[in-house]
Design an enzyme around this catalytic site. Structure first.
Site, mmCIF file in Angstrom:
data_model
loop_
_atom_site.group_PDB
_atom_site.id
_atom_site.type_symbol
_atom_site.label_atom_id
_atom_site.label_comp_id
_atom_site.label_asym_id
_atom_site.label_seq_id
_atom_site.Cartn_x
_atom_site.Cartn_y
_atom_site.Cartn_z
ATOM 1 N N GLU A 248 1.062 -1.130 0.123
ATOM 2 C CA GLU A 248 -0.076 0.068 0.047
ATOM 3 C C GLU A 248 1.030 1.258 0.016
ATOM 4 O OE1 GLU A 248 -3.375 2.393 2.373
ATOM 5 O OE2 GLU A 248 -2.186 0.865 3.349
ATOM 6 N N CYS A 282 -3.314 6.965 5.661
ATOM 7 C CA CYS A 282 -3.256 6.378 4.472
ATOM 8 C C CYS A 282 -4.366 6.819 3.245
ATOM 9 C CB CYS A 282 -3.175 4.957 4.286
ATOM 10 S SG CYS A 282 -2.044 4.426 5.257
#
Length: 334
Positions: A248, A282
């Protein structure tokens, strides 16, 4: 002064080199721990322990027993929830209220979630003329975990729990910015799982523990959350052994608000998505695009909500809704 060591094959050990680095509370600038800096020696030992554990009790353990142990890990984290929350807040700078209500409960819940999930992952079969095809799911092997600093417990357990639930063993390198809850997680897991199943090597990234882990020939898969440049480096290192990768990277996202949106809901969502955990998330809404007919109204509404709801202050104060950025370096970058 607290010392943070590595967990290798069921033992908490220091670094062979004797090197250590400082763990600083970003809100106060005070030293809260000395961290042993691991490197190739420690990664080699941890990977060897993880590889051996694949053929030990963990490798032959029935699924139901393995899942029961992971549920115990969840219970162990919950039993020490306040200790985890205080460590997360001091290490990361997040408000203690966020650590108590989100970071720690979700970190614990990840073990419960994946312990339940993998009980229902079925073998697939399909027929052809004269043949029956089937797929069997087996552990990949040794999984290297390189976890980030923004939600250290939550995001590391999001990797640890599925890796262990599917029968793998783990070597984790937490962010050097936030080593505390990795140590606490290691303490909990070490009381429950066989030695070598879960290992933690503290250290830095390039030319240190991080690179040694991603390059190691006996590591079968790497999972990493962090910035894109580091992801590219890990991908190059993993290419020689054709390691499985789960990344990620660079999660920065826009909020897009159209003129026909529910304005109050859009404002409430934007406040949360842009300011939670100091914006160190994130999926943070780091850019906001608003359709022109409601632009002025939206800006005025967001300013009012920020003034009314965002309180910058000491992360250890439950009334603070915005704490400290994770480090002086990050503060200067932002």
């Amino acid at each position: 002064m607290k010392e943070i060591k590595h967990l290798i094959n069921g033992e908490f050990v220091g670094s062979a080199s004797g090197k250590m680095f400082d763990d600083i509370n970003p809100a106060t600038g005070k030293l809260i721990a000395k961290v042993h800096e691991g490197g190739k020696v420690e990664i080699d030992a941890a990977v060897a322990a993880a590889r051996a554990a694949l053929t030990g009790p963990w490798g032959t353990m029935p699924m139901e027993q393995r899942m029961a142990l992971l549920r115990k890990v969840a219970e162990g984290i919950s039993a020490r929830a306040e200790e985890f929350a205080q460590a997360e807040s001091a290490d990361n700078g997040m408000p203690i209220s966020l650590a108590r209500t989100a970071a720690v409960p979700r970190g614990s819940a990840n073990f419960t979630q994946f312990a339940e999930h993998f009980k229902y992952v079925a073998t697939e079969t399909w027929e052809m003329d004269g043949a029956l095809n089937y797929s069997l799911r087996r552990p990949l092997g040794v999984i290297g975990i390189i976890s980030p600093w923004n939600f250290p417990l939550l995001l590391s357990t999001w990797k640890i729990a599925p890796a262990l639930a599917s029968g793998n063993t783990v070597v984790m390198k937490p962010s050097e910015e936030t080593p505390m809850t990795a140590m606490l997680t290691a303490e909990v897991i070490n009381e429950i799982l066989p030695p070598g199943v879960f290992n933690v090597v503290q250290g830095l990234g390039g030319d240190s523990a991080g690179s040694a882990l991603s390059e190691h020939p006996d590591v079968d898969g790497i999972t990493f959350t962090g910035e894109t440049t580091t992801g590219k480096t890990i991908m190059r290192a993993a290419a020689d052994g054709l390691k499985k990768l789960s990344f990620e990277l660079g999660g920065k996202n826009p909020n897009i608000v159209f003129a026909d949106a529910d304005l109050e809901e859009a404002l409430t969502t934007t406040l949360r998505s842009s300011f939670a955990n100091q914006g160190e998330v994130c999926l943070c809404g780091s850019r906001i695009y608003v359709q022109r007919p409601i632009f002025d109204q939206f800006v005025a509404g967001l300013v009012a909500k920020v003034k009314a709801n965002v309180k910058v202050g000491d992360p250890s104060d439950p009334a603070s809704t915005m704490g400290s950025l994770v480090s002086k370096e990050h503060f200067q970058r932002v």
